[in-house]
Design a protein around this motif. Structure first.
Motif, PDB file in Angstrom:
ATOM      1  N   GLY A  38       0.809  -1.223   0.000  1.00 42.31           N
ATOM      2  CA  GLY A  38       0.000   0.000   0.000  1.00 42.31           C
ATOM      3  C   GLY A  38       0.837   1.265   0.000  1.00 42.31           C
ATOM      4  N   GLU A  39       0.174   2.398  -0.282  1.00 41.06           N
ATOM      5  CA  GLU A  39       0.878   3.677  -0.436  1.00 41.06           C
ATOM      6  C   GLU A  39       1.538   4.168   0.840  1.00 41.06           C
ATOM      7  N   ASP A  40       1.071   3.718   2.005  1.00 37.56           N
ATOM      8  CA  ASP A  40       1.626   4.215   3.270  1.00 37.56           C
ATOM      9  C   ASP A  40       2.728   3.331   3.841  1.00 37.56           C
ATOM     10  N   ILE A  41       3.004   2.222   3.195  1.00 31.54           N
ATOM     11  CA  ILE A  41       4.019   1.293   3.730  1.00 31.54           C
ATOM     12  C   ILE A  41       5.413   1.907   3.605  1.00 31.54           C
ATOM     13  N   ARG A  42       6.133   1.893   4.728  1.00 30.58           N
ATOM     14  CA  ARG A  42       7.524   2.358   4.722  1.00 30.58           C
ATOM     15  C   ARG A  42       8.439   1.169   4.467  1.00 30.58           C
ATOM     16  N   TRP A  43       9.662   1.472   4.023  1.00 31.88           N
ATOM     17  CA  TRP A  43      10.619   0.407   3.709  1.00 31.88           C
ATOM     18  C   TRP A  43      10.812  -0.545   4.895  1.00 31.88           C
ATOM     19  N   ALA A  44      10.944   0.021   6.092  1.00 30.13           N
ATOM     20  CA  ALA A  44      11.221  -0.814   7.275  1.00 30.13           C
ATOM     21  C   ALA A  44      10.031  -1.703   7.647  1.00 30.13           C
ATOM     22  N   ASP A  45       8.815  -1.303   7.217  1.00 28.24           N
ATOM     23  CA  ASP A  45       7.604  -2.014   7.641  1.00 28.24           C
ATOM     24  C   ASP A  45       7.082  -3.019   6.618  1.00 28.24           C
ATOM     25  N   MET A  46       7.795  -3.212   5.508  1.00 23.62           N
ATOM     26  CA  MET A  46       7.302  -4.123   4.463  1.00 23.62           C
ATOM     27  C   MET A  46       7.244  -5.563   4.995  1.00 23.62           C
ATOM     28  N   PRO A  47       6.047  -6.181   4.980  1.00 25.03           N
ATOM     29  CA  PRO A  47       5.927  -7.568   5.463  1.00 25.03           C
ATOM     30  C   PRO A  47       6.702  -8.535   4.560  1.00 25.03           C
ATOM     31  N   ALA A  48       7.138  -9.645   5.127  1.00 24.30           N
ATOM     32  CA  ALA A  48       7.960 -10.635   4.413  1.00 24.30           C
ATOM     33  C   ALA A  48       7.252 -11.172   3.176  1.00 24.30           C
ATOM     34  N   LYS A  49       5.943 -11.434   3.299  1.00 23.10           N
ATOM     35  CA  LYS A  49       5.185 -12.001   2.184  1.00 23.10           C
ATOM     36  C   LYS A  49       5.165 -11.032   0.996  1.00 23.10           C
ATOM     37  N   GLU A  50       4.935  -9.753   1.282  1.00 24.49           N
ATOM     38  CA  GLU A  50       4.893  -8.737   0.226  1.00 24.49           C
ATOM     39  C   GLU A  50       6.291  -8.505  -0.363  1.00 24.49           C
ATOM     40  N   GLN A  51       7.302  -8.601   0.477  1.00 25.06           N
ATOM     41  CA  GLN A  51       8.678  -8.448  -0.018  1.00 25.06           C
ATOM     42  C   GLN A  51       8.995  -9.554  -1.033  1.00 25.06           C
ATOM     43  N   HIS A  52       8.572 -10.757  -0.707  1.00 21.28           N
ATOM     44  CA  HIS A  52       8.794 -11.886  -1.613  1.00 21.28           C
ATOM     45  C   HIS A  52       8.102 -11.641  -2.961  1.00 21.28           C
ATOM     46  N   LYS A  53       6.863 -11.120  -2.888  1.00 22.58           N
ATOM     47  CA  LYS A  53       6.114 -10.831  -4.122  1.00 22.58           C
ATOM     48  C   LYS A  53       6.800  -9.740  -4.949  1.00 22.58           C
ATOM     49  N   LEU A  54       7.326  -8.723  -4.256  1.00 22.98           N
ATOM     50  CA  LEU A  54       7.981  -7.618  -4.948  1.00 22.98           C
ATOM     51  C   LEU A  54       9.244  -8.102  -5.668  1.00 22.98           C
ATOM     52  N   VAL A  55      10.033  -8.916  -4.979  1.00 25.92           N
ATOM     53  CA  VAL A  55      11.250  -9.466  -5.592  1.00 25.92           C
ATOM     54  C   VAL A  55      10.893 -10.240  -6.854  1.00 25.92           C
ATOM     55  N   LYS A  56       9.827 -11.035  -6.751  1.00 26.10           N
ATOM     56  CA  LYS A  56       9.362 -11.842  -7.890  1.00 26.10           C
ATOM     57  C   LYS A  56       8.884 -10.920  -9.026  1.00 26.10           C
ATOM     58  N   SER A  57       8.109  -9.883  -8.686  1.00 24.41           N
ATOM     59  CA  SER A  57       7.586  -8.959  -9.704  1.00 24.41           C
ATOM     60  C   SER A  57       8.698  -8.219 -10.430  1.00 24.41           C
ATOM     61  N   LEU A  58       9.776  -7.891  -9.687  1.00 26.55           N
ATOM     62  CA  LEU A  58      10.871  -7.122 -10.279  1.00 26.55           C
ATOM     63  C   LEU A  58      11.805  -7.981 -11.127  1.00 26.55           C
ATOM     64  N   THR A  59      11.991  -9.247 -10.738  1.00 22.80           N
ATOM     65  CA  THR A  59      12.993 -10.060 -11.428  1.00 22.80           C
ATOM     66  C   THR A  59      12.410 -11.206 -12.253  1.00 22.80           C
ATOM     67  N   ALA A  60      11.150 -11.569 -12.011  1.00 21.83           N
ATOM     68  CA  ALA A  60      10.573 -12.707 -12.744  1.00 21.83           C
ATOM     69  C   ALA A  60       9.072 -12.560 -12.879  1.00 21.83           C
ATOM     70  N   MET A  61       8.654 -11.417 -13.452  1.00 12.21           N
ATOM     71  CA  MET A  61       7.228 -11.157 -13.618  1.00 12.21           C
ATOM     72  C   MET A  61       6.696 -11.995 -14.782  1.00 12.21           C
TER      73      MET A  61
END
Length: 408
Positions: free
Chosen positions: A312-335
């Motif tokens: 979401g728009e209010d999420i700070r870098w330090a507060d990113m949940p592990a599940k969403e971080q995993h999705k972001l890594v996947k979206s950036l490198t293997a979408m």
């Protein structure tokens, strides 16, 4: 004069180059260009966004030949007769200077394709090349004197030599008049096309481009790296076009239904990006992720990938949940993007397939099946990736045909 007549079938780059050089090199030769449409040099006009990507600034023949998914060994031989420096010199001698851009593509310094067209038309005029528009060929027949070129209106032209430079045909049956002479045809298929992604939300980013992305086709060895453009129907840009050329037959065989895997950050893989993001969580901890894009991606694309990852728009870098971080890594490198169909890229389409190369002498462009018949350009089973390679093949094959016709 019929005993000394060359009929060139096709008023594109290869046909014109053959015609003007044949007329110039052999003053006793009457040269006639016949074109089935009402336009001459139409691909030259639209190439490179109207600037005309004349050739490629290649360091050597080996480098250049590796840019042809079909015909590599053939062009390796033909380029020994007429190569990039010859193309540059030929146009320069006629008042047209070419310039090389950072990616190797070469254009007239005017950045206007009309400069190339005017140069070729001026040559045709200078050497009395006759041009006939709206004339379609229906058959070629061998005669004692040479050739009988039969036309759609029922008339015919007699010629000592014929050069077929009719471009690529999308359907195999269009080659029937050449098959009738005994030539084998490699089934034609589209090359240089864009990827359709119907219903994919990424199409909302139409117009966004990335300087370097990496795409691979799931389940194949096909992969390519380069600039990528998001369009209202899917994906385009040099990266996609080159990939489509290398995969023209393979992708055609699966009806253009496949999964494209996009890495928006080719400098990273999933593991290295995960480590990088762990570091960013500390260095950028208090900043909102939507506002702080540390990878240099277009902002619209960055925010889209965050949304797709559930951030979401209010999420700070330090507060990113592990599940969403995993999705972001996947979206950036293997979408993963489902592709269903293709779209022709503007008017710069190319077909692979055509006259089987084993039936053409690369040193003369003469048919091994029918003496006195020559070929130039895309009608042969040669095609290059985007970047000036197809035009160089056109100039080279047209030149070789023109010079060898005169030697006869």
């Amino acid at each position: 004069m019929i005993n000394n007549r060359l009929v060139v079938i096709g008023g594109g780059a290869a046909g014109f180059f053959c015609a003007v050089n044949a007329a110039r090199l052999h003053s006793q030769l009457e040269v006639i260009v016949i074109e089935k449409s009402s336009k001459l040099l139409s691909k030259v006009k639209v190439s490179g966004g109207g600037r005309c990507n004349v050739t490629h600034n290649a360091p050597d023949i080996l480098y250049m030949s590796k840019r042809y998914p079909r015909g590599q060994h053939f062009v390796k031989k033909t380029f020994n007769h007429f190569f990039v420096p010859d193309t540059i010199s030929w146009f320069k001698e006629r008042g047209v200077s070419l310039k090389a851009e950072a990616d190797g593509r070469m254009f007239p310094v005017t950045d206007n394709s009309q400069t190339i067209i005017d140069c070729l038309l001026k040559e045709a005029d200078r050497y009395n090349v006759k041009i006939r528009l709206n004339v379609a060929v229906t058959a070629l027949e061998k005669t004692e004197a040479g050739w009988d070129v039969q036309l759609q209106d029922g008339s015919s032209l007699q010629a000592s030599y014929v050069c077929v430079a009719a471009g690529g045909y999308a359907q195999a049956d269009k080659f029937a008049w050449l098959k009738a002479l005994g030539h084998q045809i490699v089934v034609p298929m589209p090359s240089l096309f864009t990827f359709n992604m119907p219903g994919n939300p990424i199409t909302s980013l139409m117009g966004v481009s990335v300087e370097e992305a990496h795409i691979k086709i799931a389940g194949t060895k096909l992969q390519e790296k380069g600039p990528l453009l998001i369009t209202h129907w899917g994906m385009s840009g040099p990266c996609v076009l080159r990939l489509s050329a290398w995969g023209a037959r393979e992708l055609g065989d699966i009806q253009y239904h496949f999964t494209a895997i996009v890495n928006w950050l080719p400098a990273f893989n999933e593991n290295s990006l995960r480590d990088e993001i762990q570091g960013l969580r500390f260095t950028l901890g208090g900043q909102k992720m939507h506002h702080k894009n540390p990878f240099g991606l277009p902002q619209r694309l960055w925010q889209f990938l965050l949304q797709q990852s559930g951030i979401g728009e209010d999420i700070r870098w330090a507060d990113m949940p592990a599940k969403e971080q995993h999705k972001l890594v996947k979206s950036l490198t293997a979408m993963e993007c489902g592709v269903k169909g293709k779209t022709t890229f503007k008017e710069e389409f190319v077909t692979c397939g055509g006259i089987q190369l084993s039936e053409i002498d690369p040193n003369t462009m003469e048919s091994k099946v029918a003496p006195g018949l020559f070929f130039a350009g895309e009608v042969m089973d040669v095609d290059g990736i985007t970047g000036g390679f197809n035009f160089q093949h056109a100039w080279t094959s047209g030149w070789i045909a023109a010079s060898s016709i005169g030697r006869n």
